[in-house]
Design an enzyme around this catalytic site. Structure first.
Site, PDB file in Angstrom:
ATOM      1  N   TYR A   1      -1.030   8.124   7.176  1.00  0.00           N
ATOM      2  CA  TYR A   1       0.010   7.257   6.587  1.00  0.00           C
ATOM      3  C   TYR A   1       0.197   7.575   5.112  1.00  0.00           C
ATOM      4  CZ  TYR A   1       1.745   2.739   4.680  1.00  0.00           C
ATOM      5  OH  TYR A   1       2.423   1.757   4.001  1.00  0.00           O
TER       6      TYR A   1
ATOM      7  N   SER B   1       3.826   4.188  -1.087  1.00  0.00           N
ATOM      8  CA  SER B   1       2.670   3.286  -1.041  1.00  0.00           C
ATOM      9  C   SER B   1       1.649   3.644  -2.109  1.00  0.00           C
ATOM     10  CB  SER B   1       1.998   3.376   0.331  1.00  0.00           C
ATOM     11  OG  SER B   1       0.772   2.672   0.335  1.00  0.00           O
TER      12      SER B   1
END
Ligand code: NAP
Length: 247
Positions: free
Chosen positions: A155, A142
């Protein structure tokens, strides 16, 4: 025919990648967790256009189930393609959690860890004997590991760990000519974390050089291209797929 296994192929980026890979002639194994109907719809769409795909249940947070998944996959490969190996592993499954650091519980932290780092590590380990020499592993990370975005600390940290793991996979699997790369999307229009509302999308688009958020298909074509022989010398890289997000 080369075969790709896509975790979390029932929706979003995984589903779009399954469709794109099938369109380019790959056999597709896609996994689902809570949405078998969505997975079967992706399989049906691929089959209707002349491709071959199978859907299998897999919870990437449940490493105790990986050995049984290995055996089921082995059987599915034999029945569907008369193969005992597959070529490409796309570790894509995941979910979002938006909480400032001060409010994240240990349970939430551990759950994210299991899906985004522990799961891909041990799933890859379990499936290594089934990945053909000369194959390729792609890990979905990400842009939040590069751009600190309030509310996604665990995350983004685990995605960062998966990015590092990717380089170690490339190092250790090089002797088998297996490449390993990660791709790091910026904001993509999926149901992740409840999806995008109009206000948030406008903000994200304004922070992106190309002036919009990404679509799952923008990511899918890049991954399919990365799997192709045209990308055979790309190895141990993390490639951002974000249209120029916060540059
Ligand atoms: N969308 C973005 O902006 C963005 C940006 C950067 C990175 N990513 C990453 O891209 C990946 C795909 O996300 P997406 O945006 O496509 O989200 P999505 O539309 O919500 O799809 C998530 C997929 O992951 C599966 N999944 C979730 N938890 C799972 C588990 N424990 N075990 C197995 N499968 C599980 C879901 O399966 P079921 O529906 O069958 O349960 C679904 O197929 C994730 O790793 C995410 O972190 C997304």
């Amino acid at each position: 025919m080369n075969i790709v296994l896509i975790t979390g192929g029932s929706r979003g980026i995984g589903a779009a990648t399954a469709v794109e890979c099938a369109r380019r002639g790959l056999g597709v194994v896609l996994t689902y967790n809570n949405n078998p109907a969505a997975a079967e719809a992706v399989v049906a769409g691929i089959t209707e256009t002349g491709g071959t795909a199978v859907a299998m249940k897999l919870d990437v947070s449940d490493s105790a189930s990986f050995s049984a998944f290995h055996d089921s996959l082995h059987t599915a490969l034999q029945i569907t393609w008369d193969r005992t190996t597959f070529d490409y592993l796309f570790n894509n499954a995941g979910y979002g959690l938006y909480h400032p650091i001060g409010t994240v519980t240990e349970q939430q932290f551990d759950d994210l860890f299991k899906v985004h780092l522990r799961g891909p590590f041990f799933l890859t380990q379990t499936l290594l004997p089934l990945i053909a020499d000369g194959g390729h592993i792609v890990n979905l990370v990400s842009a939040t590991s590069r751009v600190a975005t309030a509310g996604v600390a665990p995350y983004a940290s685990f995605k960062g760990g998966l990015e590092v793991l990717t380089r170690y996979l490339a190092k250790e699997l090089g002797p088998r000519r297996i490449r390993a790369n990660s791709v790091a999307p910026g904001p993509i229009r999926t149901e992740l974390g409840g999806g995008l509302n109009d206000e948030f999308e406008t903000l994200l688009a304004s922070q992106t050089a190309l002036g919009r958020v990404g679509e799952p298909e923008d990511v899918a074509v890049a991954i399919a291209g990365l799997l192709s022989d045209d990308s055979r010398w790309i190895n141990a890289q993390s490639i951002e797929l974000a249209g120029g997000y916060i540059i």
